[in-house]
Write a protein that holds these residues in place. Structure first.
Motif, PDB file in Angstrom:
ATOM      1  N   ILE A 113       0.848  -1.202   0.000  1.00 52.41           N
ATOM      2  CA  ILE A 113       0.000   0.000   0.000  1.00 52.41           C
ATOM      3  C   ILE A 113       0.881   1.250   0.000  1.00 52.41           C
ATOM      4  O   ILE A 113       0.685   2.177  -0.793  1.00 52.41           O
ATOM      5  N   LEU A 114       1.889   1.241   0.878  1.00 46.69           N
ATOM      6  CA  LEU A 114       2.754   2.421   0.992  1.00 46.69           C
ATOM      7  C   LEU A 114       3.631   2.614  -0.244  1.00 46.69           C
ATOM      8  O   LEU A 114       3.924   3.741  -0.635  1.00 46.69           O
ATOM      9  N   ASP A 117       1.468   4.379  -2.639  1.00 48.44           N
ATOM     10  CA  ASP A 117       1.335   5.778  -2.221  1.00 48.44           C
ATOM     11  C   ASP A 117       2.606   6.565  -2.554  1.00 48.44           C
ATOM     12  O   ASP A 117       2.541   7.706  -3.023  1.00 48.44           O
ATOM     13  N   GLY A 118       3.752   5.944  -2.309  1.00 48.54           N
ATOM     14  CA  GLY A 118       5.029   6.611  -2.558  1.00 48.54           C
ATOM     15  C   GLY A 118       5.248   6.877  -4.048  1.00 48.54           C
ATOM     16  O   GLY A 118       5.736   7.949  -4.432  1.00 48.54           O
TER      17      GLY A 118
END
Lengths: 301, 301
Positions: A113-114, A117-118
């Motif tokens: 998920i991150l 996002d990144g």
């Protein structure tokens, strides 16, 4: 693939990959797992179709492709983030993508998920930092790409697609089904492909008249691309795509499911013809975009 | 809260909420569930600290706050997306936020992931579309906010925080623990707070000298804010915060866990003092930022 197009594609794929390598944070930079995950998915064998579309569009408008590499890479980062999030267990729940384990399978769900996002955030950072665009072009690319990728575009299409999963669409009357199907495909896939074509042109400082033609071209090949993808999911070589036919098994709303294979193929071909007509004002400079339109559906014949 | 600050806060919170209402897609615009989910979390009772910081920073640089509302709202959208994703089962797995069910509890995990993605993307769309900034200021705000929110900032801090969950940090020697703790807090919380202060100033066209002072101020209050949050999680009123003390039960790396409550309070106060010193060149125009620094830790006394 047309050999001249293939040479063009290979040259720019190399340039784009090198630029992505420079733009992405090093794996040794903390947090390492996050940066590893970001690079893992970006370098997972993508075709770089969206960057090449942006580059070809800039060149059709008279600007060298090397001057719009940041915009081209931003599009690939956004495409990659969308695949990572789409593959998550809560979404399409895919274990494999192009024959390799998906991000959450390798790094865990939180990191996946991150990482998405990144990548999404980095895309806009690239556009803002790119020294090859003036401020006005940079602002236009941010606007074009965020519109195509946002809740009225790609994210919205994915949301609607998930709402229609598991056969929810079978409860709709046929005319409504067709409208919903077209809207999902236009948003989920065509919006970012159209944005790729437009972002390349905006980075090249193209005037409004050319933008309008390219918008028409981009929307049409984008829809043709998703129809082709639907067709491949039914008729294509699963091993080649490196993923299981999850769309069909989830009873997803697709062109072949509504129109059958032959009519779907015809629709894709008609869209490609219309897209090529929109390129008329670009003359010889539009040759890459012209052949890219053919390439997008040729896999389905 | 200081009564003058409170009046300022209330006035701008109202303006920001109205602007957010205009900028966010209507709930009636499809896909409805997605847009409902985006609005649900944005209007879930947030303090609007980041927008008010951006507005106060712009006003300290001589530009009326009403001219930087798009930048202010973009920051709140990014803050909100980060909360939605942090609350997901794969991340902190929180059912409640400010006493209300979290996004994935109401709309499901897929919609919550996409609502976060949509809010993050919309933030950059706002910055690019805002008619009150010239292109140069718009590009600077995109760069500042994407740097603060990205893998070297907020997203990176969250990733590292998760790596250190469940007591992984207890295996590190004490000096290393302190470095890791500080780095997580600086990235996870301080980076976006610093970006809020800087984005307001950039939207106001502030010169480099002022940006440097505001960067120092922003980083210090950002770190103080996270220390205060850690303290509240141990000592504060759980009912008031509307969430369970999940940090402690997960054995997270926090200031009180490393330094104890008293030393943590002292560190937060020292940071606030340093932040206020950085405001000297702004004179009377810096009064809101000055009082906001006090407000950020006053809840912990």
């Amino acid at each position: 693939m047309d050999p001249r197009l293939q040479a063009y594609f290979e040259r720019w794929r190399g340039e784009v990959d090198r630029a992505l390598g420079r733009f992405l944070p090093a794996e040794s930079a903390p947090p390492r797992t996050l940066h590893k995950a970001m690079r893992y998915s970006v370098f997972a064998g993508g075709k770089r179709l969206r960057p090449v579309l942006a580059i070809a569009s800039a060149e059709a408008c008279g600007r060298p492709g090397g001057k719009v590499l940041a915009a081209a890479c931003a599009l690939e980062l956004i495409h990659t983030y969308s695949l990572i999030h789409d593959d998550l267990p809560a979404m399409d729940d895919d274990d494999l993508r192009r024959g390799r384990p998906t991000s959450h399978k390798v790094f865990g769900e939180a990191a996946a998920i991150l990482a998405g996002d990144g990548l999404l955030t980095l895309a806009f950072n690239l556009l803002a930092k790119n020294g090859n665009m003036n401020d006005s072009s940079a602002v236009r690319t941010v606007e074009i790409i965020s519109s195509g990728a946002g809740s009225a575009g790609m994210v919205g299409g994915q949301a609607r697609d998930i709402e229609m999963e598991d056969g929810a669409w079978t409860k709709l009357p046929r005319p409504r089904r067709i409208r919903v199907l077209r809207s999902i495909h236009e948003k989920k896939t065509a919006a970012l492909i159209e944005a790729s074509v437009l972002a390349g042109a905006a980075a090249a400082g193209a005037p409004a008249g050319k933008m309008k033609r390219l918008s028409d071209y981009g929307r049409k090949i984008g829809l043709a691309f998703q129809i082709a993808d639907d067709i491949l999911d039914v008729a294509g070589n699963k091993a080649l795509l490196g993923k299981k036919g999850s769309d069909r098994s989830n009873r997803k709303l697709t062109y072949p499911a509504i129109f059958g294979l032959e009519t779907s193929r015809k629709k894709a071909r008609d869209l490609v013809r219309g897209a090529k007509r929109a390129l008329a004002p670009f003359g010889k400079r539009g040759w890459v975009l012209d052949r890219l339109a053919d390439y997008i559906v040729e896999r389905t014949y």
